[in-house]
Write a protein that holds these residues in place. Structure first.
Motif, PDB file in Angstrom:
ATOM      1  N   ILE A  59      82.010 -21.533 -64.717  1.00  0.00           N
ATOM      2  CA  ILE A  59      82.354 -20.432 -65.630  1.00  0.00           C
ATOM      3  C   ILE A  59      82.973 -19.165 -65.032  1.00  0.00           C
ATOM      4  CG2 ILE A  59      81.731 -18.842 -67.427  1.00  0.00           C
ATOM      5  CD1 ILE A  59      79.941 -21.067 -68.184  1.00  0.00           C
ATOM      6  N   GLY A  60      82.594 -18.791 -63.964  1.00  0.00           N
ATOM      7  CA  GLY A  60      83.184 -17.836 -63.175  1.00  0.00           C
ATOM      8  C   GLY A  60      84.562 -18.003 -62.617  1.00  0.00           C
ATOM      9  N   MET A  61      84.602 -18.908 -62.076  1.00  0.00           N
ATOM     10  CA  MET A  61      85.978 -19.473 -61.570  1.00  0.00           C
ATOM     11  C   MET A  61      87.095 -19.447 -62.599  1.00  0.00           C
ATOM     12  SD  MET A  61      84.800 -22.393 -58.689  1.00  0.00           S
ATOM     13  CE  MET A  61      86.562 -22.738 -58.224  1.00  0.00           C
ATOM     14  N   PHE A  62      86.467 -19.975 -63.799  1.00  0.00           N
ATOM     15  CA  PHE A  62      87.469 -20.049 -64.972  1.00  0.00           C
ATOM     16  C   PHE A  62      87.648 -18.872 -65.609  1.00  0.00           C
ATOM     17  CE2 PHE A  62      88.117 -20.536 -69.521  1.00  0.00           C
ATOM     18  CZ  PHE A  62      89.197 -21.452 -69.493  1.00  0.00           C
ATOM     19  N   GLY A  63      86.737 -17.936 -65.496  1.00  0.00           N
ATOM     20  CA  GLY A  63      87.016 -16.631 -66.077  1.00  0.00           C
ATOM     21  C   GLY A  63      87.907 -15.663 -65.020  1.00  0.00           C
ATOM     22  N   ALA A  64      88.109 -16.162 -63.985  1.00  0.00           N
ATOM     23  CA  ALA A  64      88.751 -15.164 -63.038  1.00  0.00           C
ATOM     24  C   ALA A  64      90.380 -15.933 -63.231  1.00  0.00           C
ATOM     25  CB  ALA A  64      88.388 -15.626 -61.600  1.00  0.00           C
ATOM     26  N   GLY A  65      90.797 -16.776 -63.946  1.00  0.00           N
ATOM     27  CA  GLY A  65      92.051 -16.918 -63.959  1.00  0.00           C
ATOM     28  C   GLY A  65      92.784 -16.393 -65.186  1.00  0.00           C
ATOM     29  N   ILE A  66      93.851 -16.842 -65.528  1.00  0.00           N
ATOM     30  CA  ILE A  66      94.666 -16.306 -66.484  1.00  0.00           C
ATOM     31  C   ILE A  66      94.296 -16.450 -67.928  1.00  0.00           C
ATOM     32  CG2 ILE A  66      97.163 -16.114 -67.469  1.00  0.00           C
ATOM     33  CD1 ILE A  66      98.195 -16.565 -65.014  1.00  0.00           C
ATOM     34  N   ILE A  67      94.013 -18.047 -68.226  1.00  0.00           N
ATOM     35  CA  ILE A  67      93.327 -18.532 -69.416  1.00  0.00           C
ATOM     36  C   ILE A  67      92.024 -17.948 -69.761  1.00  0.00           C
ATOM     37  CG2 ILE A  67      92.838 -20.378 -70.456  1.00  0.00           C
ATOM     38  CD1 ILE A  67      94.810 -22.112 -69.069  1.00  0.00           C
ATOM     39  N   GLY A  68      91.101 -18.015 -68.693  1.00  0.00           N
ATOM     40  CA  GLY A  68      89.998 -17.208 -68.900  1.00  0.00           C
ATOM     41  C   GLY A  68      89.889 -15.761 -69.019  1.00  0.00           C
ATOM     42  N   ARG A  69      90.636 -14.923 -68.542  1.00  0.00           N
ATOM     43  CA  ARG A  69      90.839 -13.544 -68.813  1.00  0.00           C
ATOM     44  C   ARG A  69      91.355 -13.416 -70.161  1.00  0.00           C
ATOM     45  NH1 ARG A  69      92.925 -12.975 -63.463  1.00  0.00           N
ATOM     46  NH2 ARG A  69      94.998 -12.836 -64.413  1.00  0.00           N
ATOM     47  N   ALA A  70      92.218 -14.158 -70.765  1.00  0.00           N
ATOM     48  CA  ALA A  70      92.779 -14.151 -72.124  1.00  0.00           C
ATOM     49  C   ALA A  70      91.547 -14.580 -73.045  1.00  0.00           C
ATOM     50  CB  ALA A  70      93.954 -15.232 -72.362  1.00  0.00           C
TER      51      ALA A  70
END
Length: 227
Positions: A59-70
């Motif tokens: 989840i942390g790795m996903f949240g650091a990406g563009i989609i995760g931040r959106a």
């Protein structure tokens, strides 16, 4: 001296079993290691904890990406407009940002101030400079100090203390928390060393290197005047 070891082991075991009990029911049976073990084989502790750590990492790795931040921005926008959840979300967000911000000085200094009356001292933690209406309504400059309670330091009181009445301590926040939790039984080493210092006896007048200098100067001046 075995009590800390036993208590630590017990707390770790309780945490592992609690996480396992919450996470393992969510794992499909065909993905659990015990599904492939022989019947009657004992349960393997820690599987749920490992899955939880792996899930949080993903989840942390996903949240650091563009989609995760959106997704995080969208969720923040939605929570910020719900009537009841808005106040809870805003308060939690401000607390987390205040604690995790790199430039924040919250809970980074241990101080001493008088409470609840003059002559009684308590340990507190400096959380920042008082601003806004609270500072405007006070006659002197005050600062925010969190005063924890014993033995639970997570509860306490927010105090607005005059800056000139607060004494900074050399002990760290961790040392101050240990002292609060133990009720004063655990004293930082620097406090013990300062209490064990012995005062050096004052040298007598006859032992001082400057002893007798006024008399010598007077005799020298008298001999010169006779010449």
């Amino acid at each position: 001296m075995t009590s800390p070891v036993v208590i630590t082991f017990w707390l770790v075991w309780e945490i592992i079993t609690f996480v396992d009990g919450q996470v393992k029911p969510l794992i499909p049976m065909n993905l659990q290691p015990t599904h492939y073990l022989p019947a009657g084989f004992p349960e393997i502790p820690g599987i749920g904890l490992l899955v939880a750590i792996a899930g949080l990492t993903v989840i942390g790795m996903f949240g650091a990406g563009i989609i995760g931040r959106a997704i995080l921005r969208t969720s923040s926008w939605i929570f910020g407009r719900l009537p009841v959840i808005r106040s809870i979300y805003s308060a939690l967000r401000q607390i987390v940002e205040a604690i995790l911000a790199s430039q924040s000085e919250a809970f980074r200094e241990c101080v001493l101030f008088q409470y609840p009356r003059r002559g009684s001292w308590v340990i507190g933690f400096l959380t920042g400079k008082t601003e806004g209406q609270v500072q405007n309504l006070t006659d002197t400059e005050v600062i925010n100090v969190f005063m924890p309670t014993t033995p639970n330091p997570t509860s306490g009181f927010l105090m607005f203390v005059p800056k000139n009445e607060v004494k900074p301590l050399t002990m760290t926040v961790e040392e101050g928390l240990k002292m609060v939790v133990s009720g004063g039984l655990v004293v930082p080493p620097i406090a013990v060393r300062s209490s064990q210092k012995k005062r050096c006896p004052r040298a007598s007048t006859s032992q001082r290197p400057d002893a007798g200098q006024p008399e010598r100067r007077y005799l020298t001046a008298l001999s010169r005047s006779k010449r």
